[in-house]
Design a protein around this motif. Sequence first.
Motif, PDB file in Angstrom:
ATOM      1  N   TRP A  61      67.437  12.016  55.349  1.00 43.70           N
ATOM      2  CA  TRP A  61      66.791  12.775  54.975  1.00 43.70           C
ATOM      3  C   TRP A  61      66.994  14.120  56.248  1.00 43.70           C
ATOM      4  CZ3 TRP A  61      63.916  14.986  58.484  1.00 43.70           C
ATOM      5  CH2 TRP A  61      62.506  16.370  58.601  1.00 43.70           C
ATOM      6  N   HIS A  85      66.432  14.788  46.394  1.00 47.89           N
ATOM      7  CA  HIS A  85      65.101  14.580  45.432  1.00 47.89           C
ATOM      8  C   HIS A  85      64.347  15.565  46.140  1.00 47.89           C
ATOM      9  CE1 HIS A  85      61.237  13.080  43.397  1.00 47.89           C
ATOM     10  NE2 HIS A  85      61.695  12.129  42.914  1.00 47.89           N
ATOM     11  N   PRO A  86      63.128  16.489  45.137  1.00 46.52           N
ATOM     12  CA  PRO A  86      62.648  17.504  46.037  1.00 46.52           C
ATOM     13  C   PRO A  86      61.354  17.119  46.716  1.00 46.52           C
ATOM     14  CG  PRO A  86      61.899  17.068  43.048  1.00 46.52           C
ATOM     15  CD  PRO A  86      63.098  16.449  43.750  1.00 46.52           C
ATOM     16  N   GLN A  87      60.518  15.415  46.107  1.00 47.18           N
ATOM     17  CA  GLN A  87      60.034  15.495  46.928  1.00 47.18           C
ATOM     18  C   GLN A  87      60.264  15.057  48.644  1.00 47.18           C
ATOM     19  OE1 GLN A  87      56.492  15.564  46.447  1.00 47.18           O
ATOM     20  NE2 GLN A  87      57.569  17.417  45.322  1.00 47.18           N
ATOM     21  N   PHE A  88      61.557  13.884  49.055  1.00 46.94           N
ATOM     22  CA  PHE A  88      62.018  13.436  49.910  1.00 46.94           C
ATOM     23  C   PHE A  88      61.665  14.292  51.448  1.00 46.94           C
ATOM     24  CE2 PHE A  88      65.127  10.127  48.132  1.00 46.94           C
ATOM     25  CZ  PHE A  88      63.649   9.967  46.563  1.00 46.94           C
ATOM     26  N   PHE A  90      58.880  16.140  52.071  1.00 48.20           N
ATOM     27  CA  PHE A  90      57.923  15.662  52.240  1.00 48.20           C
ATOM     28  C   PHE A  90      57.758  14.311  52.792  1.00 48.20           C
ATOM     29  CE2 PHE A  90      53.588  14.572  51.352  1.00 48.20           C
ATOM     30  CZ  PHE A  90      52.963  15.231  52.235  1.00 48.20           C
ATOM     31  N   LEU A  91      58.098  13.353  51.948  1.00 45.73           N
ATOM     32  CA  LEU A  91      58.514  12.104  52.310  1.00 45.73           C
ATOM     33  C   LEU A  91      58.423  11.461  53.207  1.00 45.73           C
ATOM     34  CD1 LEU A  91      58.734  10.143  48.851  1.00 45.73           C
ATOM     35  CD2 LEU A  91      56.093  11.314  49.957  1.00 45.73           C
ATOM     36  N   ARG A 102      54.844  17.361  55.369  1.00 49.22           N
ATOM     37  CA  ARG A 102      55.006  15.812  55.808  1.00 49.22           C
ATOM     38  C   ARG A 102      53.747  15.047  55.712  1.00 49.22           C
ATOM     39  NH1 ARG A 102      55.039  18.579  60.679  1.00 49.22           N
ATOM     40  NH2 ARG A 102      53.599  17.903  62.016  1.00 49.22           N
ATOM     41  N   ILE A 103      54.384  13.848  55.379  1.00 51.13           N
ATOM     42  CA  ILE A 103      53.333  12.584  55.465  1.00 51.13           C
ATOM     43  C   ILE A 103      52.407  12.318  56.501  1.00 51.13           C
ATOM     44  CG2 ILE A 103      54.873  10.629  55.394  1.00 51.13           C
ATOM     45  CD1 ILE A 103      52.798   9.753  52.832  1.00 51.13           C
ATOM     46  N   LEU A 111      53.343   4.176  51.162  1.00 49.76           N
ATOM     47  CA  LEU A 111      54.344   4.714  50.029  1.00 49.76           C
ATOM     48  C   LEU A 111      54.600   2.969  49.285  1.00 49.76           C
ATOM     49  CD1 LEU A 111      56.569   7.382  52.513  1.00 49.76           C
ATOM     50  CD2 LEU A 111      54.178   7.616  50.390  1.00 49.76           C
TER      51      LEU A 111
END
Length: 127
Positions: A61, A85-88, A90-91, A102-103, A111
Amino acid sequence: MELESVPSISVRSTALGLLDAYTAVRRTTESLCAPVSPEDCTVQSMPDASPLKWHLAHTSWFFETFVLARAAAMGLLRGTFRPHHPQFGFLFNSYYEGAGGRIARAERGLLTRPSLAEVLRYREHVD
């Protein structure tokens, strides 16, 4: 130091050196992780130590976000760039507030998805 004593390094040789170093680090990382099971890559042993799977994705990322996306914005990449990927974002963001949410670090071990296989495909895509 006088300028005459500084060796001349071409942009091409510097880029190739960086690529070689990047490739060597990625291969070393993957060889270190190879004996660890997918299940063990998800475990977070303590709140301050993120899981191995998360770190594998985070480094991808980081490169995708801060190198590839910026190179694309400057017109230095061929083709169209899109994050994998659109969620990566944040993850796998760690603490870069300017890059978005962010998480929480202590929750990274919760996860179960993406799977380790998906994270390894993400690494391959970014590479």
